[in-house]
Scaffold this motif. Structure first.
Motif, mmCIF file in Angstrom:
data_model
loop_
_atom_site.group_PDB
_atom_site.id
_atom_site.type_symbol
_atom_site.label_atom_id
_atom_site.label_comp_id
_atom_site.label_asym_id
_atom_site.label_seq_id
_atom_site.Cartn_x
_atom_site.Cartn_y
_atom_site.Cartn_z
ATOM 1 N N CYS A 91 -3.355 -9.198 -16.201
ATOM 2 C CA CYS A 91 -4.338 -8.914 -15.152
ATOM 3 C C CYS A 91 -5.061 -10.223 -14.838
ATOM 4 O O CYS A 91 -5.898 -10.679 -15.607
ATOM 5 C CB CYS A 91 -5.327 -7.848 -15.628
ATOM 6 N N ARG A 96 -9.269 -10.869 -6.837
ATOM 7 C CA ARG A 96 -9.759 -10.305 -5.575
ATOM 8 C C ARG A 96 -10.437 -11.354 -4.690
ATOM 9 O O ARG A 96 -10.597 -11.145 -3.496
ATOM 10 C CB ARG A 96 -10.733 -9.155 -5.860
ATOM 11 N N HIS A 130 -3.063 -9.275 -7.152
ATOM 12 C CA HIS A 130 -3.763 -8.583 -6.064
ATOM 13 C C HIS A 130 -3.315 -9.123 -4.707
ATOM 14 O O HIS A 130 -3.241 -8.383 -3.728
ATOM 15 C CB HIS A 130 -5.273 -8.778 -6.236
ATOM 16 N N ASP A 220 -1.873 1.789 -6.342
ATOM 17 C CA ASP A 220 -2.735 0.625 -6.150
ATOM 18 C C ASP A 220 -2.565 -0.317 -7.328
ATOM 19 O O ASP A 220 -2.197 0.090 -8.429
ATOM 20 C CB ASP A 220 -4.199 1.057 -6.023
ATOM 21 N N ASP A 221 -2.839 -1.602 -7.081
ATOM 22 C CA ASP A 221 -2.671 -2.593 -8.140
ATOM 23 C C ASP A 221 -3.882 -2.641 -9.058
ATOM 24 O O ASP A 221 -3.778 -3.076 -10.197
ATOM 25 C CB ASP A 221 -2.444 -3.987 -7.526
ATOM 26 N N MET A 222 -5.050 -2.198 -8.591
ATOM 27 C CA MET A 222 -6.264 -2.366 -9.377
ATOM 28 C C MET A 222 -7.247 -1.243 -9.086
ATOM 29 O O MET A 222 -7.449 -0.862 -7.936
ATOM 30 C CB MET A 222 -6.909 -3.719 -9.052
#
Length: 305
Positions: A91, A96, A130, A220-222
């Protein structure tokens, strides 16, 4: 197998141990501690001279402390004459903040890339960035792995009605991700356009696509505070979806995330455990077991061989 050393940062030692077990190796000896003024201190407990070193540290939990710990570990190995240092960051921190979207806004993801390079990293392995353009922030090799194979496997094994589903992105940025999954499953896709008043607060959502009388699968990625994903679920139900599932790569779940999921209209949620979760997920009434992490670990492990 070449001379490989795997070291774990303090962010997600369970993931590091699983990777080491998958490769049949022992984790390297490292001691991390803090001085009374909260400075991070790292001591590598064995020789790394001429070795191919991999440091596993995810951008979760205490992000700033973990990032600093990673930078110090990279530098410690580099000045100890390691042949090559690879940072495994499932991660990616500050992902972002990948563009200048307003006046005087920083591009923090680029700053993190610079810091990793200056610390001495020779190679970066990460997962579901992201924004894919973050790879271009580096002048060293970057491997961006995808959770898609594990997501496809989970959908087919856990959603009986998957052939009559629509894969939905909760924002325009994830369109490429959901179209790829939809193509592999031979189903339709949709996306939700969102407008924010400020960070972590969604103002308005517009659905682009058809979910009426279908199962909607949000990918979704996050997921941080889960405001976006929960608002998206409500939007899909109001648009006629029969059920809503959520599949998340990086489950951060800060602040009111768990209570929001409990109060949302999800049939079920699942996430990949490459971000170490400190919250009581067993209290979440919609939770299903994590989608199979071994599949993803295999992708990570192949780079070590």
């Amino acid at each position: 197998m070449p001379n490989i050393k795997i070291f774990s940062g303090s962010s997600h030692q369970d993931l590091s141990q699983r990777i080491a077990d998958r490769l049949g190796l022992e984790l390297g000896k490292v001691v991390t501690k803090k001085f009374s003024n909260q400075e991070t201190c790292v001591e590598i407990g064995e020789s790394v001279r001429g070795e191919d070193v991999y440091i596993v540290q995810s951008g979760c939990g205490e992000i700033n402390d973990n990032l600093m710990e990673l930078l110090i570990m990279i530098n410690a190995c580099k000045i100890a004459s390691a042949s090559r240092v690879t940072a495994v960051i499932p991660c990616f921190p500050y992902a972002r903040q990948d563009k200048k979207d307003k006046s005087r806004a920083p591009i923090s993801a680029k700053l993190v890339a610079n810091m990793l390079s200056v610390a001495g990293a020779d190679h970066i392995i990460t997962m579901d960035l992201h924004a894919s353009q973050i790879q271009g922030f580096f002048d060293i090799p970057v491997d961006n792995l995808y959770a898609e194979p594990a997501v496809l496997k989970w959908i087919k094994e856990n959603i009986p009605e998957w052939k009559n589903c629509t894969i939905v992105s909760p924002d325009a940025g994830g369109a490429k991700r959901v179209t790829s999954i939809a193509d592999r499953l031979n189903v339709d896709f949709a996306l939700i356009h969102k407008e924010r008043k400020k960070a972590n607060e969604v103002d308005r959502m517009v659905l682009v696509g058809d979910v009426k009388d279908r199962v909607a699968i949000l990918v979704d990625d996050m997921a941080d505070t889960c405001g976006t994903i929960c608002h998206a679920a409500d939007k899909l139900i109001s648009a006629g979806a029969t059920k809503v599932y959520a599949i998340l790569t990086h489950g951060i779940f800060s602040g009111p995330a768990i209570s929001r999921i409990n109060n949302a209209c999800f049939e079920a949620c699942t996430h990949n455990s490459n971000a170490n979760i400190y919250l009581p997920l067993h209290s979440c009434m919609h939770w299903l077991p994590n989608f199979e992490m071994k599949c993803i670990i295999s992708h990570v492990a192949v780079f070590f061989i």
